[in-house]
Each structure stands twice: as C-alpha cells, then as structure tokens.
Design an enzyme around this catalytic site. Structure first.
Site, PDB file in Angstrom:
ATOM      1  N   LEU A  58      26.775 -56.882  18.577  1.00  0.00           N
ATOM      2  CA  LEU A  58      26.987 -58.145  17.882  1.00  0.00           C
ATOM      3  C   LEU A  58      26.166 -59.305  18.439  1.00  0.00           C
ATOM      4  O   LEU A  58      26.559 -60.467  18.316  1.00  0.00           O
ATOM      5  CB  LEU A  58      28.475 -58.508  17.896  1.00  0.00           C
ATOM      6  N   HIS A 146      14.110 -52.967  11.448  1.00  0.00           N
ATOM      7  CA  HIS A 146      14.429 -52.087  12.571  1.00  0.00           C
ATOM      8  C   HIS A 146      14.436 -50.619  12.159  1.00  0.00           C
ATOM      9  O   HIS A 146      14.211 -49.736  12.983  1.00  0.00           O
ATOM     10  CB  HIS A 146      15.775 -52.481  13.197  1.00  0.00           C
ATOM     11  N   ASP A 209      28.311 -46.029   7.981  1.00  0.00           N
ATOM     12  CA  ASP A 209      27.791 -47.022   8.927  1.00  0.00           C
ATOM     13  C   ASP A 209      28.716 -48.236   8.947  1.00  0.00           C
ATOM     14  O   ASP A 209      29.165 -48.686  10.010  1.00  0.00           O
ATOM     15  CB  ASP A 209      26.370 -47.418   8.512  1.00  0.00           C
ATOM     16  N   HIS A 274      29.777 -67.239  12.953  1.00  0.00           N
ATOM     17  CA  HIS A 274      30.495 -68.336  13.608  1.00  0.00           C
ATOM     18  C   HIS A 274      29.449 -69.353  14.087  1.00  0.00           C
ATOM     19  O   HIS A 274      28.366 -68.983  14.550  1.00  0.00           O
ATOM     20  CB  HIS A 274      31.294 -67.774  14.783  1.00  0.00           C
TER      21      HIS A 274
END
Length: 516
Positions: A58, A146, A209, A274
């Site tokens: 994360l 990626h 996933d 956030h």
C-alpha cells in the site's frame, strides 16, 4: 570419472521423482494453510520473487495506518491460491456437466497458479507510487506499466530455474494471463475467454487479484468488509452470454458482489487516497525525482542505469525496492542541490513534517451526461494559481466503484436456474439453439430484465465523485501561502462549451488535515 550402476541410477530417478512431487504448506493470515505446488516453490525461491518482500503493498499508507506494512510477497501467494481455487471449482462443475468443449485441464490450472503468483513481479518501490506518480513525472512522454516488467521477470525466472512442469507454449499462456501482448494466445482467448477473467478481469473487474488484496488490506488496516469471496467461488459457473462462455454468478449473488465494489470504494476513500497518504506519496515521488540521476543500478557494475531507466534492464530493476528511500539518505551531496533537496524531503517524512492539504473542492456536474477529460481541470487550476509552481501541487482524486460513473454491476454476468423458470421460458431457451447441459440448465439474466425496481430501491444513484486537492509543499508563513489560499478560494466553477461544473468546498480553505 563416475560410474553408475543400475541400482544407483534407479535411486537417482526415485530421488528426482520425490523432488518433483514435493509440496510445501504455508500458513497465510487470510486464507489459512496454503499448499504450494513444487513449481511455485521454485519460483518463490528466486531473487525476482524474493524482491517482493521489500515492496509495500500500500505504498505510503503505513504512515497513516501503522499496520499497513504487508508486502507484494504475501499478496502474490494469496492471489495464486485463489486462482487455483476458482479454477478447480469451475473444473469440477464442467466435469459434472460433461462439457468437453469447456474442459479446464490440470495444466491450465497450474498456469493460473503461476500467473497469480507472478502477476505483480514488476511493481516498483512503494507499488503504484512508482509507476503512477514517479515514472509519469520522470518520463512524461513514455508509456510503461508494471505488468511490462512482470512479463520480463517471468521470462527471466524460467530461464534460470530447472523445471519440467510447463512447456514453452504454457509459459507463453502464463504471460498472456498477466497481460495481453503481441505474443498473445489468440486461439485460447477465443475458445476459453473465461480463463482470462480469473486473475485480471477487464470485463467486469471481478477477479482473484482484487479478492485477495481487498481481504488482505482490510485485515491489515483494521477495517471490516461484508463481501465473501469464498461464497462467490463456490457459486461461480460458466454460462453462455452472447455466444461465449463467461464466468457467471447466480442472480442471488448480486448484493455480495456489490459489497465487493463498495469495499473498493471504502478502501480508496479511507486508505488508498486518504489525504495524508497521498501527501506522503507525493513527497516520496519528489524525493525520487530529485535523486533520480544519482541513484545508479545495479551497484558496482560497469553498465548502470539511473532509477527511472531501470525499467529497461531487469538486472538493474531487481535492486529497485522500498529501500531506495533510505539509500537517498546515504548519498553524498557534494554540492549537488538535487540530492540535498531529496534528502531534505526524506528527513521531513521521518519527522512527519508532511506536505499539507490546505484546500479541497468537489466537482458538481451541471450536465451529468458529460465526462471529464483527464487532467483538464487540473491543468486549468494550476494555470489560475500564480504562486511558484514548486511550492504547491493540485491533486485530482477520483472515487468510484470500479466502473467510473456507471454501476459496476451492469457488467457482471448473472444467471438463474431455468429449472425454476416457467415452461414458456424453458421452451424459449431450447429454441435458441444453445447446446450442452450448461446452457439448458442455466439461463443468463439479460440486462434489460434486471431493472432497478427488480433489484432494490436502495442502490446509489451516483457511482463517482471527483475532488481536487490543493497540496502545499512549503512553509505556511510566507506571503505566497496566503496568496494561493485566496486564489484557490475564488475558483467557483468551470464553464465552456463541453464542460460545465461547479466546485463545492469540502473543507475550510487553509485548514490542513491532521497527520495523525
């Protein structure tokens, strides 16, 4: 010269066979005991896979949620496990229905396991921060994801490990499950499209996933969720939708799957995006940008690549992990202003002197049928703010349920058992010419049939919100800070021929959110 007797060769063969059949069991905090196939064990014991231990799942979220320190390593193992579970469940149902055209082989299930294990090999430092924030700023004209590095890593792994479980064509299929490339398995995509809906489902975003990282992230963040992916695995089956077989769920599964999409929204709102998480990640990206040309990989080699160029060479990319943040602190500034700047930013991060969100506006559409071109309003806002561009940044933050402005359940394949349907419906189904037990027993639920009245009156009316955050990077005392607050407060809306929106202030301008 070594001479082998017949008995010694026999013993060697038995040893080789025993090694081939050896499996391992690990205890996962989310799924419990997981049995790993020998091929998966060999892949895990490679530098390419072990690298994932040093990449946080994360990104900068651990600066907000202290428990969010889990890595891509355990998520990849969990995804492999769920891919196997779903593949075997579909295989069992196909076998029970004796449908030869849909048969899922044990070899294909192994490929699913390996693809689930390897799908995130290409992630850079702090996961999506590297490709979505740092790389885009470092290489503004280049396209790289990626998954591109994952494909190269998979190829590199199969060049160094000894295995006789999958052949070259199956390795090609594994890479195709991770990302569609020029070498895509066209025939299999046509005949068995459902296999490509298990790990990375572009059709409706329901895949193993997400099932793993939603469950794992909620657990590590200390958040609760209501969806049950174990139930979804049990009730999933293959049903013909518009001429092709897709993974389909019974109509009764509607709200469990909707809870999954709501969990996605909750995680983005409370963790992934956030305001403090995004501010910290902006700082890390800025530190990377300033130190980019001074960070060279692999170390102590004649041919080296700077941080943003490592994606071109997997030998260099192997060294690129979260540890780079600490490597920046060890660089010798020696009159290099960029290195000094990078080190100052890293020092601020560890002192929790973060960039501050000093204003936030929510977009309210005057015409909700219109869509917003990417970065359109962001660039316009930045032009309206005349303060030094190095002192602030506008963040565009989009919250949705996984399918933009539309209900994500609109793309989910649903079915119902026509044994319980009326005789007229059964006759209609037989007249459609669908062959095989699957299509005769289960009937797809057409979208036109699934009206809102039939589902619920309590579904959301809107599925997307867009916010613009003003992030201040400097000191809050100078005159430029007061100036930008005033300019940002004057932005009340945007109006041209195509886009007409109002801006609703969602926080008092200048009141930055607390970091802790």
């Amino acid at each position: 010269m070594h001479l082998f007797t017949k008995s010694s060769v026999f013993r060697l063969s038995k040893k080789r066979l025993r090694n081939r059949m050896e499996t391992k069991i690990i205890n996962d905090p989310i799924w419990g005991p997981i049995e790993l196939h020998p091929l998966c064990i060999r892949i895990i014991d490679t530098p390419q896979f072990q690298r994932l231990r040093s990449i946080k799942q994360l990104g900068g979220c651990s600066f907000v949620y202290p428990g969010a320190c889990h890595t891509r390593f355990e998520h990849s193992i969990g995804t492999s496990y769920l891919a196997k579970r779903l593949g075997q469940e579909l295989q069992k149902k196909i076998a029970a229905e004796q449908s030869k055209e849909l048969e899922i082989t044990d070899e294909e299930i192994l490929c699913l396991e390996v693809a689930g294990l390897c799908h995130d090999l290409g992630h850079g430092p702090f996961s999506h921060l590297f490709d979505l924030q740092f790389f885009k700023k470092a290489k503004p004209g280049e396209t790289w994801e990626h998954e591109d590095a994952s494909i190269k890593m998979i190829q590199g792994i199969f060049e160094i490990i000894q295995q006789d479980y999958v052949n070259d064509e199956e390795i090609k299929f594994i890479k195709d499950l991770v990302k569609q490339t020029d070498e895509t398995c066209t025939e299999k995509r046509e005949t068995k499209p459902f296999l490509y809906e298990i790990i990375a489902n572009d059709l409706n975003k329901i895949d193993v996933d997400k099932w793993d990282y939603f469950s794992r992230d909620c657990h590590m963040l200390g958040l609760h969720h209501n969806f049950q992916c174990e139930r979804s695995i049990k009730v999933a089956r293959l049903v013909k939708h518009n001429g092709k077989y897709h993974i389909s769920f019974p109509k009764s599964e509607y709200f469990n799957l909707f809870d999954m999409f709501y969990t996605r929204f909750t995680l983005h709102r409370r963790a992934y995006q956030h305001s403090v998480t995004k501010a910290v990640e902006m700082m890390i990206a800025d530190a990377f940008l300033n130190a980019d040309e001074s960070l060279m990989f692999p170390p102590n080699q004649t041919e080296q690549w700077c941080l943003s160029e490592t994606v071109k060479d997997m030998r260099a990319y192997l060294w690129v992990t979260d540890d780079i943040l600490n490597q920046i602190r060890t660089l010798n500034p020696d009159g290099n202003d960029k290195i000094k700047k990078a080190q100052e930013i890293v020092d601020r991060i560890y002192r929790r002197d973060f960039y501050k969100v000093i204003g936030e506006k929510r977009v309210k559409w005057r015409d909700e049928s219109k869509s917003l071109p990417k970065n359109c309003l962001k660039k316009w806002m930045e032009e309206k703010l005349t303060t030094d561009k190095d002192l602030f940044e506008i963040q565009e933050v989009v919250f949705h349920y996984g399918s933009g402005m539309t209900n994500p359940m609109n793309n989910v394949k649903l079915h119902r058992n026509i044994k319980k349907a009326s005789e007229k419906e059964k006759e209609t189904e037989h007249c459609n010419g669908d062959k095989g037990k699957t299509s005769k027993t289960y009937k797809r639920v057409q979208r036109a049939v699934m009206t809102k009245d039939e589902i619920s009156d309590m579904l959301p009316a809107k599925f997307q919100q867009i916010y613009f955050r003003l992030v201040w990077k400097g000191d809050t005392s100078p005159q430029s800070y007061q100036k930008i607050l005033l300019e940002f407060s004057k932005l009340k809306g945007y109006d041209d021929e195509d886009i007409k929106v109002d801006f609703i202030d969602t926080m008092q301008v200048g009141d930055s959110e607390k970091s802790d």
